[in-house]
Structures are given as C-alpha cells and as structure tokens.
Write an enzyme that holds these catalytic residues in place. Structure first.
Site, PDB file in Angstrom:
ATOM      1  N   LYS A   7    -122.330 -81.285  49.086  1.00  0.00           N
ATOM      2  CA  LYS A   7    -122.123 -80.498  47.864  1.00  0.00           C
ATOM      3  C   LYS A   7    -122.809 -79.146  47.988  1.00  0.00           C
ATOM      4  O   LYS A   7    -122.249 -78.098  47.671  1.00  0.00           O
ATOM      5  CB  LYS A   7    -122.695 -81.261  46.664  1.00  0.00           C
ATOM      6  CG  LYS A   7    -122.650 -80.469  45.376  1.00  0.00           C
ATOM      7  CD  LYS A   7    -123.457 -81.110  44.279  1.00  0.00           C
ATOM      8  CE  LYS A   7    -124.863 -80.593  44.263  1.00  0.00           C
ATOM      9  NZ  LYS A   7    -125.477 -80.450  42.944  1.00  0.00           N
ATOM     10  N   ARG A  14    -125.675 -74.368  37.895  1.00  0.00           N
ATOM     11  CA  ARG A  14    -126.565 -73.290  38.306  1.00  0.00           C
ATOM     12  C   ARG A  14    -126.038 -72.525  39.532  1.00  0.00           C
ATOM     13  O   ARG A  14    -126.243 -71.317  39.660  1.00  0.00           O
ATOM     14  CB  ARG A  14    -127.935 -73.881  38.612  1.00  0.00           C
ATOM     15  CG  ARG A  14    -128.961 -72.866  39.030  1.00  0.00           C
ATOM     16  CD  ARG A  14    -130.309 -73.524  39.214  1.00  0.00           C
ATOM     17  NE  ARG A  14    -131.236 -72.704  39.959  1.00  0.00           N
ATOM     18  CZ  ARG A  14    -132.018 -71.776  39.417  1.00  0.00           C
ATOM     19  NH1 ARG A  14    -132.000 -71.584  38.132  1.00  0.00           N
ATOM     20  NH2 ARG A  14    -132.828 -71.058  40.157  1.00  0.00           N
ATOM     21  N   ASP A  57    -129.154 -78.755  36.203  1.00  0.00           N
ATOM     22  CA  ASP A  57    -130.008 -79.892  35.863  1.00  0.00           C
ATOM     23  C   ASP A  57    -131.298 -79.430  35.193  1.00  0.00           C
ATOM     24  O   ASP A  57    -131.833 -78.386  35.522  1.00  0.00           O
ATOM     25  CB  ASP A  57    -130.358 -80.664  37.130  1.00  0.00           C
ATOM     26  CG  ASP A  57    -129.139 -81.328  37.713  1.00  0.00           C
ATOM     27  OD1 ASP A  57    -128.429 -82.014  36.967  1.00  0.00           O
ATOM     28  OD2 ASP A  57    -128.889 -81.131  38.910  1.00  0.00           O
TER      29      ASP A  57
END
Ligand code: EPU
Length: 425
Positions: free
Chosen positions: A22, A92, A116
């Site tokens: 990711k 983000r 997060d």
C-alpha cells in the site's frame, strides 16, 4: 460497513501470498501525474486506499482503469492542480500530490490531510523542504495553496526526522526542479527505494534512494512507465504474527524477507522458528510466546505499523514485555480494545507494558485504525469464544481479502454486514 466475527481456537497453517505494498502503490499513483501519457502499475492490492488515491488523481485529470491486480493510468497534458477536501481528509497520503503538482503545474491546492488518528501529525517538514526548493504556501479556509513563482530549484534539504512522506514529496519536487537537490536524513524505507525506481524508469535521475542521503538531478520532463510494486512487508508481517499467535505454521510467499528482518528477529525472540527463502518466510509459532522488548524506529528499525500486532501476540506471552513507541505520540487507542478482551496492557508515556496472560476472552471491539483492526483480529484468533471486530473498513484500507486469507489458513473468521450482530455466549 462490515464486522469481522472471529471464533478463536484454530491453529493457522498453510501458505498465503502477498501483493504490492500500500505504502508504495499510493505513491506510484501520484508519481504518474508527473508524466503525460499511459502508465501501467502491477501487483496492485484491492484495498480502499488505492481506490481513494485513484479518485484523487482522477479528480486531477487522470483516467484509471483497474483490471485484476493492474491499473492503467492515462495522464493528460493539462491537469487540474487541486485535491478535493473530502478525499484528502480520508487519506493522509493525498498530501503527496503537493510535490507532484508543484513540479508539473507550478501550483497546487490541497486540503490539510486526515488519516489515522495517532495524535497530531503535522506536515511542517514537507512544507519546509518544498519552501527550500522555491515553493510558497498560503493557508486559506483549510486549504493549502502552493505556488512556485520562479519554478522549483534544487537545494540541500536536511530533514529533522526521516519522515517518509516528506522524503517522497521532496523526491517528486526534486526530479523536475532545476539543478541538484540533496535530501539529508532521508527516510530509508524499501517503498522509498521502490518509488525512486519507478521515477527513474520515467527518466528521473536519483542516486542514493534507500540510504540517508538522496541526490536528485532535475530533468525538464518525464515519460510514462510501467512498474511492479514492491511486496507489502506489513501484510506479510501480519500473517506471520497470525501464525505465531496461534502456535501455527504459516508461510508467506511473494515477499522480500530482507524487508522483514527486524520483525523476524523479534518473532524468533518470542520462540518462533523462522525459515526464509528468496521470496518466502515460514514461521512456526511456539506453544506460548516468550516476552520480548523493543522500540519502534524508522526503517531499518522495528516498524511502528507492526507494533499493535506484536502487542496482540505478547498479550498472551509467558511474562512481561515493554514496547516503546517512538514514531507516533498517540498510537495507543487499540490498547483499551485489547484490554476488553482481557489483556493486561498499560501505557506509561511512550511505553506499552504488556503483562502476558494465559487466555483472552472474546467480546465486541472496535478497529480504530488499519493496524489496530488487524491486531484485534489476531487477538480474536486465540480468544475464547467470539470476537466481533467492528468498523472493519479500517482493515480494508490496508489489507486485501484479509478475512479470506485468514480463512485460507484455517481461521474461523466471518464477514458480516452491520446490523446482523451475533449473540455472544
Ligand atoms: N512528522 C512531523 N512533521 C512532518 C512529517 C512527519 O512531525 O512534516 C511526524 C509524524 O507526525 C509522525 C512521524 O513524523 O509522528 C513519522 O511520520 P512520516 O512522515 O514518516 O509518516 P507518513 O509519511 O505520514 C507513512 C505511512 C504510515 C507509517 C509512517 C511511518 C503511508 C501512506 N503512510 O506515513 O503508514 O506509519 O510512514 O513509517 O505510507 C499505515 O500504513 O498504517 C500507516 C499509517
């Protein structure tokens, strides 16, 4: 919206293959904006954050075609240099379009990022670095407006801390800046090296990626390219801990064992038997893990994104472990949830003190972020009875087919839509 319902007590056994990271793929999607034309990315996991980043670059003008584990991206000559607030707030990593758009368009409008909740996560190092390259910023109604009136110019940028995102934003800005950019105290993560490889295929000139000093010679333009993302070391590490916590025997394929060096060392310290090959790792878990201490640090130190999973493992260890979290000020929301399962974990400043207990006991818990969610599912694998992990979409942001992979290894994990709650015994 789904829950994952885990029935504890199964020993995991078998093989699982991981896809691209990711942390690499999100940056590759942004990198495509740097060159008009058709790009191709392979080894792509089917996770929410990849679709979100696909939406971010589509808003900017790219066209993404997903097909299995590949994406073809067409990038036009003219881009809309803005990232919309609804997407940026949810991820983000969207802040990385800043460097890419400044390089490509000389301007960018990006909402301040979300992501997060690990406490305050500023972007001062991104901005200071980009300013050194000639960018100017203005914050208007929560939107960061960036311009590079004289164009981006290479500069020496010492980072206060080896921030992954700041290093990446500076890579984007530096590859098309006039002259030489040197990033000192750069992040050394394998995904940074992978991003530099992709940018180099596009024609960028980058030396030293993967070390603390990255030197970039700016070029006037880049060309489209194809790339296969580096394997996901966090996904691999999480399945290995699943094997360890259940006293099982799990082999992760298509990974890079070298990228998991610190995780494997700590798993061995808990009593796991660890074997590695060229692109696989096998972990055989002990009857009961031994306690271990460690501190999270930038790569090649122990990864903060494996901290909650390791705490889940150590919660059933035969003694007390101490983990020191050095990357995030407040990565502890999962602790209360783990304690609901009966764990004995307390926080003292940046230290997590884990007094191992014999047996966890299943109950409903909340997946407050990607890794916390994964850790709670791992804990559920050895808890007595049912553990319902709510807000499973957090897990789906970072793990493709998480529950299916665990079922393939023999776990009893069921995905249920919200509203179909199970009765707990
Ligand atoms: N920081 C600052 N100022 C900055 C930038 C960072 O103070 O300008 C601080 C952060 O607040 C944090 C620390 O420095 O305390 C590390 O931040 P870094 O910039 O290295 O992290 P990031 O780029 O925001 C990436 C990963 C995170 C991973 C961290 C640390 C992606 C998309 N995200 O975030 O991954 O935890 O590096 O390795 O690559 C996850 O995948 O679950 C995840 C949260």
């Amino acid at each position: 919206m789904h829950h994952l319902v885990v029935t504890g007590g199964r020993r995991l056994q078998g093989e699982v293959a991981v896809l691209g990271a990711k942390k690499a793929v999100l940056k590759h999607l942004v990198a495509t904006l740097m060159a008009p034309g058709r790009h191709r990315l392979d080894n792509i996991p089917d996770i929410i954050d990849v679709s979100l980043m696909g939406s971010v670059i589509s808003h900017i003008g790219a066209t993404c075609r997903f097909s299995g584990t590949s994406i073809e991206i067409d990038v036009p000559d003219d881009l809309l240099p803005e990232a919309p607030i609804d997407l940026v707030r949810r991820m983000r990593a969207s802040i990385l379009v800043l460097g890419a758009l400044l390089a490509r368009c000389g301007e960018a409008r990006v909402a301040l990022p979300g992501g997060d909740d690990f406490g305050s996560r500023p972007i001062d190092m991104h901005l200071d670095g980009l300013k050194a390259l000639g960018a100017e910023f203005e914050l208007v109604h929560g939107e960061l407006r960036a311009r590079a009136p004289g164009g981006l110019r290479g500069a020496e940028v010492p980072l206060e801390f080896p921030s992954v995102g700041a290093t990446e934003n500076l890579l984007f800005a530096g590859v098309m800046a006039a002259g030489t950019t040197v990033i000192h105290n750069a992040a050394r993560e394998p995904e940074i090296q992978d991003l530099a490889e992709f940018l180099s295929k596009m024609g960028a000139v980058i030396r030293g990626a993967g070390t603390s000093t990255i030197e970039i010679e700016g070029v006037p333009r880049l060309s489209p390219a194809s790339h296969r993302a580096v394997p996901d070391r966090l996904e691999a590490g999480t399945y290995l801990v699943a094997g360890a916590i259940t006293g099982g025997d799990v082999t992760v394929r298509d990974c890079v064992p070298e990228h998991l060096r610190m995780d494997l060392r700590k798993l061995a310290d808990t009593g796991c038997e660890v074997d590695t090959g060229k692109d696989w790792v096998r972990v055989q878990g002990p009857v009961r893990p031994k306690p271990v201490d460690f501190a999270t640090l930038p790569y090649p130190g122990f990864h903060t994104d494996m901290h909650p999973q390791m705490v889940a493992l150590l919660s059933v260890a035969s003694g007390t472990s101490v983990i020191t979290e050095n990357i995030y000020a407040a990565r502890f929301r999962y602790v209360g949830e783990l304690n609901r399962l009966g764990a004995d974990v307390s926080i003292e400043g940046q230290h997590v003190i884990i007094r191992g207990i014999q047996q966890l006991s299943g109950c409903p818990v909340d997946a407050c972020d990607i890794r916390a969610g994964a850790a709670l599912v791992l804990a559920g694998l050895v808890a007595d009875g049912f553990t319902t992990v709510t807000d499973a979409h957090h897990i789906d942001r970072g793990y493709s087919s998480f529950d299916q992979h665990l079922r393939d290894l023999g776990a009893d994990v069921v995905r249920e839509p919200v509203g179909s709650e199970v009765d707990h015994p």
